[in-house]
Write a protein that holds these residues in place. Sequence first.
Motif, PDB file in Angstrom:
ATOM      1  N   VAL B 459       0.865  -1.175   0.000  1.00 48.21           N
ATOM      2  CA  VAL B 459       0.000   0.000   0.000  1.00 48.21           C
ATOM      3  C   VAL B 459       0.906   1.230   0.000  1.00 48.21           C
ATOM      4  O   VAL B 459       2.010   1.184   0.515  1.00 48.21           O
ATOM      5  CB  VAL B 459      -0.942  -0.001   1.220  1.00 48.21           C
ATOM      6  N   ARG B 460       0.418   2.320  -0.607  1.00 52.26           N
ATOM      7  CA  ARG B 460       1.241   3.527  -0.693  1.00 52.26           C
ATOM      8  C   ARG B 460       1.382   4.193   0.658  1.00 52.26           C
ATOM      9  O   ARG B 460       0.425   4.278   1.408  1.00 52.26           O
ATOM     10  CB  ARG B 460       0.574   4.501  -1.659  1.00 52.26           C
ATOM     11  N   ARG B 461       2.553   4.675   0.935  1.00 56.65           N
ATOM     12  CA  ARG B 461       2.813   5.344   2.205  1.00 56.65           C
ATOM     13  C   ARG B 461       2.754   6.849   2.046  1.00 56.65           C
ATOM     14  O   ARG B 461       2.966   7.361   0.961  1.00 56.65           O
ATOM     15  CB  ARG B 461       4.200   4.978   2.711  1.00 56.65           C
ATOM     16  N   LEU B 462       2.515   7.528   3.139  1.00 54.38           N
ATOM     17  CA  LEU B 462       2.558   8.987   3.118  1.00 54.38           C
ATOM     18  C   LEU B 462       3.913   9.486   3.572  1.00 54.38           C
ATOM     19  O   LEU B 462       4.503  10.367   2.966  1.00 54.38           O
ATOM     20  CB  LEU B 462       1.472   9.562   4.033  1.00 54.38           C
ATOM     21  N   ALA B 463       4.410   8.929   4.652  1.00 52.34           N
ATOM     22  CA  ALA B 463       5.704   9.357   5.184  1.00 52.34           C
ATOM     23  C   ALA B 463       6.325   8.172   5.908  1.00 52.34           C
ATOM     24  O   ALA B 463       5.621   7.368   6.504  1.00 52.34           O
ATOM     25  CB  ALA B 463       5.521  10.523   6.145  1.00 52.34           C
ATOM     26  N   PRO B 464       7.656   8.076   5.851  1.00 54.87           N
ATOM     27  CA  PRO B 464       8.309   6.952   6.531  1.00 54.87           C
ATOM     28  C   PRO B 464       8.090   6.976   8.049  1.00 54.87           C
ATOM     29  O   PRO B 464       8.120   5.932   8.697  1.00 54.87           O
ATOM     30  CB  PRO B 464       9.787   7.139   6.201  1.00 54.87           C
ATOM     31  N   SER B 465       7.867   8.165   8.587  1.00 55.96           N
ATOM     32  CA  SER B 465       7.752   8.254  10.040  1.00 55.96           C
ATOM     33  C   SER B 465       6.374   7.852  10.539  1.00 55.96           C
ATOM     34  O   SER B 465       6.161   7.722  11.740  1.00 55.96           O
ATOM     35  CB  SER B 465       8.053   9.689  10.489  1.00 55.96           C
ATOM     36  N   VAL B 466       5.436   7.667   9.624  1.00 55.59           N
ATOM     37  CA  VAL B 466       4.087   7.288  10.042  1.00 55.59           C
ATOM     38  C   VAL B 466       3.800   5.892   9.500  1.00 55.59           C
ATOM     39  O   VAL B 466       3.873   5.676   8.300  1.00 55.59           O
ATOM     40  CB  VAL B 466       3.057   8.293   9.498  1.00 55.59           C
ATOM     41  N   PRO B 467       3.516   4.939  10.378  1.00 60.17           N
ATOM     42  CA  PRO B 467       3.276   3.581   9.897  1.00 60.17           C
ATOM     43  C   PRO B 467       2.004   3.506   9.049  1.00 60.17           C
ATOM     44  O   PRO B 467       1.018   4.186   9.315  1.00 60.17           O
ATOM     45  CB  PRO B 467       3.136   2.765  11.182  1.00 60.17           C
ATOM     46  N   THR B 468       2.078   2.679   8.027  1.00 62.61           N
ATOM     47  CA  THR B 468       0.948   2.496   7.129  1.00 62.61           C
ATOM     48  C   THR B 468       0.513   1.045   7.186  1.00 62.61           C
ATOM     49  O   THR B 468       1.344   0.144   7.138  1.00 62.61           O
ATOM     50  CB  THR B 468       1.349   2.851   5.688  1.00 62.61           C
ATOM     51  N   ALA B 469      -0.770   0.819   7.291  1.00 57.38           N
ATOM     52  CA  ALA B 469      -1.280  -0.546   7.288  1.00 57.38           C
ATOM     53  C   ALA B 469      -2.400  -0.644   6.270  1.00 57.38           C
ATOM     54  O   ALA B 469      -3.186   0.285   6.114  1.00 57.38           O
ATOM     55  CB  ALA B 469      -1.799  -0.928   8.674  1.00 57.38           C
ATOM     56  N   GLY B 470      -2.433  -1.760   5.577  1.00 59.80           N
ATOM     57  CA  GLY B 470      -3.541  -1.995   4.652  1.00 59.80           C
ATOM     58  C   GLY B 470      -4.794  -2.307   5.442  1.00 59.80           C
ATOM     59  O   GLY B 470      -4.737  -2.854   6.539  1.00 59.80           O
ATOM     60  N   ILE B 471      -5.929  -1.922   4.893  1.00 66.29           N
ATOM     61  CA  ILE B 471      -7.178  -2.204   5.582  1.00 66.29           C
ATOM     62  C   ILE B 471      -8.213  -2.578   4.537  1.00 66.29           C
ATOM     63  O   ILE B 471      -8.236  -2.019   3.444  1.00 66.29           O
ATOM     64  CB  ILE B 471      -7.649  -0.992   6.408  1.00 66.29           C
ATOM     65  N   ARG B 472      -9.020  -3.585   4.843  1.00 65.83           N
ATOM     66  CA  ARG B 472     -10.096  -3.931   3.923  1.00 65.83           C
ATOM     67  C   ARG B 472     -11.443  -3.705   4.592  1.00 65.83           C
ATOM     68  O   ARG B 472     -12.334  -3.115   4.037  1.00 65.83           O
ATOM     69  CB  ARG B 472      -9.975  -5.376   3.468  1.00 65.83           C
ATOM     70  N   ASP B 473     -11.573  -4.205   5.807  1.00 71.71           N
ATOM     71  CA  ASP B 473     -12.797  -3.989   6.568  1.00 71.71           C
ATOM     72  C   ASP B 473     -12.458  -3.121   7.760  1.00 71.71           C
ATOM     73  O   ASP B 473     -11.509  -3.407   8.490  1.00 71.71           O
ATOM     74  CB  ASP B 473     -13.380  -5.315   7.046  1.00 71.71           C
ATOM     75  N   ALA B 474     -13.252  -2.098   7.961  1.00 77.00           N
ATOM     76  CA  ALA B 474     -12.978  -1.193   9.072  1.00 77.00           C
ATOM     77  C   ALA B 474     -12.995  -1.928  10.401  1.00 77.00           C
ATOM     78  O   ALA B 474     -12.325  -1.532  11.349  1.00 77.00           O
ATOM     79  CB  ALA B 474     -14.007  -0.075   9.080  1.00 77.00           C
ATOM     80  N   GLU B 475     -13.730  -3.033  10.467  1.00 77.91           N
ATOM     81  CA  GLU B 475     -13.818  -3.781  11.713  1.00 77.91           C
ATOM     82  C   GLU B 475     -12.451  -4.241  12.200  1.00 77.91           C
ATOM     83  O   GLU B 475     -12.233  -4.452  13.384  1.00 77.91           O
ATOM     84  CB  GLU B 475     -14.707  -5.023  11.545  1.00 77.91           C
ATOM     85  N   ASP B 476     -11.524  -4.444  11.255  1.00 78.88           N
ATOM     86  CA  ASP B 476     -10.206  -4.958  11.630  1.00 78.88           C
ATOM     87  C   ASP B 476      -9.299  -3.873  12.203  1.00 78.88           C
ATOM     88  O   ASP B 476      -8.171  -4.156  12.572  1.00 78.88           O
ATOM     89  CB  ASP B 476      -9.521  -5.581  10.405  1.00 78.88           C
ATOM     90  N   LEU B 477      -9.780  -2.652  12.237  1.00 77.77           N
ATOM     91  CA  LEU B 477      -8.922  -1.533  12.626  1.00 77.77           C
ATOM     92  C   LEU B 477      -8.161  -1.765  13.934  1.00 77.77           C
ATOM     93  O   LEU B 477      -6.937  -1.609  13.967  1.00 77.77           O
ATOM     94  CB  LEU B 477      -9.756  -0.249  12.699  1.00 77.77           C
ATOM     95  N   PRO B 478      -8.825  -2.159  15.026  1.00 77.04           N
ATOM     96  CA  PRO B 478      -8.069  -2.360  16.262  1.00 77.04           C
ATOM     97  C   PRO B 478      -6.956  -3.400  16.121  1.00 77.04           C
ATOM     98  O   PRO B 478      -5.847  -3.206  16.633  1.00 77.04           O
ATOM     99  CB  PRO B 478      -9.140  -2.837  17.249  1.00 77.04           C
ATOM    100  N   ALA B 479      -7.234  -4.486  15.366  1.00 77.43           N
ATOM    101  CA  ALA B 479      -6.202  -5.504  15.183  1.00 77.43           C
ATOM    102  C   ALA B 479      -5.060  -4.975  14.330  1.00 77.43           C
ATOM    103  O   ALA B 479      -3.894  -5.297  14.554  1.00 77.43           O
ATOM    104  CB  ALA B 479      -6.805  -6.747  14.532  1.00 77.43           C
ATOM    105  N   LEU B 480      -5.404  -4.128  13.349  1.00 83.92           N
ATOM    106  CA  LEU B 480      -4.376  -3.612  12.442  1.00 83.92           C
ATOM    107  C   LEU B 480      -3.466  -2.619  13.142  1.00 83.92           C
ATOM    108  O   LEU B 480      -2.298  -2.500  12.808  1.00 83.92           O
ATOM    109  CB  LEU B 480      -5.035  -2.965  11.226  1.00 83.92           C
TER     110      LEU B 480
END
Lengths: 372, 523
Positions: B459-480
């Motif tokens: 997935v495309r990142r915005l900045a190296p200092s901010v972690p980026t995680a892929g997401i498909r279902d918003a429900e997974d947000l806490p796990a991600l």
Amino acid sequence: MNRLELTGLSVRPAQVWGGVRLVPLVREEPVEGLRLHREVYEGFGAGLVEAGPRTHYTSYIPHGFVADWSGGGAQSAAYGTQLDDGGPPRTVRLPRHRHHRMAKRQPGDRLRFLPLHLALEGYLSLHFGGPSVAWEEWSRQALREGLSPRAEDAFLGWSVRGLGDALRVFEIHPGQCGVMVYVSDALAGAFVVPHPADYRLLHATLMEDLYGELVHQYAMYGAPVAEFAARIRGGAHLRTLGDLRAAAVAQERAWAEAHDSLFARELLDSSYGFERVYRMGSFTLWRFLPSFVRDGSGQHIGETITDHRGRVAYLKTFRLSDAQIRRGHLLHTLSDAQWSLSSAAVALGTSEQELARRVRAAGFAALLKGHV
Amino acid sequence: MPTADAVPGTGADAGTGADAGTGAGTGTEAGLVAAEDVLLFVNAAITATGQREFRSEAHQQQLSLDFLHEYVRVNYRRVYAASLALDINDHNAALIVRGLLENASEASAEERRTEGRLIAARLATLPPQRVYRLFGALRRAKVNNRRTRAIMRDWLAARPDLAHDAVKYRAGLKTAARHIHLRRPGGEGTPDEVGAFLFRPGRLPRYRHGLLDAWRRAHYEQGAVHELPFTVAEGFAARHGMEREAFLGRMVPRMTRLERLRTQGQRSTGAVPRLPPDVDLTVMPLTRLALYVLSLGFDVRAAHRAELTGALRAAARRAAGPDAGSWGRVAAVLDDSYSSSGSGQKRRRPLAVALACHFLLEALAAPGAYRPLWTSGGTDPLLVRPWGPTPLGLCVLDALEPGPGGVPDRLIIVSDGWDNAPPGLAGEVLRVWRARLDPGRRTAALHMNPVYDADGFDVRRLAPSVPTAGIRDAEDLPALVEIAQFAEGRTGPAELYRYLDRRVARFVDGGTRRDHDEEAVAR
């Protein structure tokens, strides 16, 4: 008037896709009293225009624009919603294969014209009449018929590689009334309309427009261009969020200035010869030709609608290739020298033989007599 | 690229099955690279579905994904298998299962045992049509080893009603049964009606199983059509020339929830837009519900504002679970630019994820301490639409402004990583902010990206200092959020592998059954 005035239009950051850079132009306020609509023609763009008595102009014409200055267009922009009075849609109603004149007044306060064709016609008919003085070098045909017929090549937007994708993924700004298209960072064309709603509808027509051969070649062989990403420098003195915000806003401003002075310079700083085509209320439809100076910069022909203050309400340009500029330059020089080969050769600082060779090389061999 | 030496969990390091590679290389540079590769793959496996995205074509996505799968399978086979336990999407789960079974010879006996358990657990959570498609792919690839046959047999044996599958997934079941030489798919009872139904059609004069018999009668009797599953009945209805509206009306009790929503437009008559009375929106999964809300017109959304908002809030509260209200002050930057419209195949998916995240974050944040910022400047989440550019940089700045209670504790950005007004400003703002204004990490920033970038294999990142995680279902947000902290580089690869082990253990034992609302609802 000899320059293009893009006052009222401000530049927003470019969006890059592959080798195509699209620069949105945003208006604070739409131009009052003028709207553009699109008119679609049948027959896949094969168009024949009666340009004058026994003179025809044949070209690819995918659609026409209808300029509406009746003032009633303020509340609606949608193509097909105006002056329809319950009849069938306009696409069906106007399957016109033969257009009478490039710019033609239509019922009501409306004017139909064919985008870019006005400009092209202006270029094609450059010194169309040929020599007015019967120098012996000029052929009988040149004296009788002038430059007829002349043809120029252009490329359809579909065949400009990457343009379609770039237009598809482009994110239209609120209030956007125009766009500047760069291919391999060469200005391929500018397009401005009076109202954001018009732009939204006409955005896709950029695909069907004509582009010069240079643009096609650049798109074909050019590499992806670099994105001008924002850089915030000198982080040491940024202590608060307010500082950071100021630095971020400065980035936006820096881009707009850089664009006007760096990219659009060749379009905005050149002087043009304007020719009035039609006058409607306080608006005037012009076509313009560049000065054909051979200094290596890009030169554009185009057409524009300006209001009474000279502000551009509508603009469409076409970038000429080097060969086309050469031809224009040659014709201009010959005309300025009263079509006398010898004085034209003096003006160009060359010999008559050399000039004759250049005239032939430019594709105007029919003008000259065989012995020259 | 790390060599095979750096592959964790190879060689003598034969831990328990759940040990997804706490072996060689952890802590070293190679271990870090390996951890990055793993995160990259997890991001891809969550977001990519091989379908068209806004900016890339389906074939680009598939090529990119195929490469990634092969690379991870060859180099980190244990991690590859272990990712079945994560919240990856069904498309990638099926690809992984297929990859593991097709290349069984590359694994040791111990690994194969672990993989077998992971595959069985994952197949149990996949929707049946996907599993049948996977079985078909295995047959076409001529994968027919003993282990594959055992896995398929076990899965078929666990199906609640094979007769239903025989009617609804006829070709799939037939292919699977034939592939593993299953003579009597219906079990050992006599007579084997499912076997007769699949392989000797027309032989039995009638079936004792109601569904099979209904299928037989539906060929000449319109009344029997209504006893069949909806998708099967549709075909018969067309054949009998039954009137669509009346047919749909009678089929409602046999439809799944999604089928009811899908046919809602055809069933409801009259100009007044209304919501389906036969679907309880409040029990729908959050992202699904958000997709449904976005599929409605503005007038419908405005007319049913209270109802829809209530349903979205309920779904969000359910998804938040025990974490509700525990995140403190939350600021969210949500991308509703034109590119969030997705593509024809993934229509409005990025926007739906953003909308779902909005409600989920509202539930997770402390009461009244949630501040959403849409890139379009809109303030009404229910009426969002994908339009306009992405001025992410200035939105991030607005989000970082101290709110009523002080600076936000968390900053969540939901965006596809393209930032174009001006480009790269969001990354610069985040970089300077992290380096100069918040070096102590008072605010935890996180970028959630719902779009796989085929060119970047991630997935495309915005900045190296901010972690980026892929997401498909918003429900997974806490796990991600948990996974994303590994991407920040402050925790080492050892923790990442331990985390994977934990997830695998939990998955294989308990089975985190996700809410796949196909099927089960109707029956």
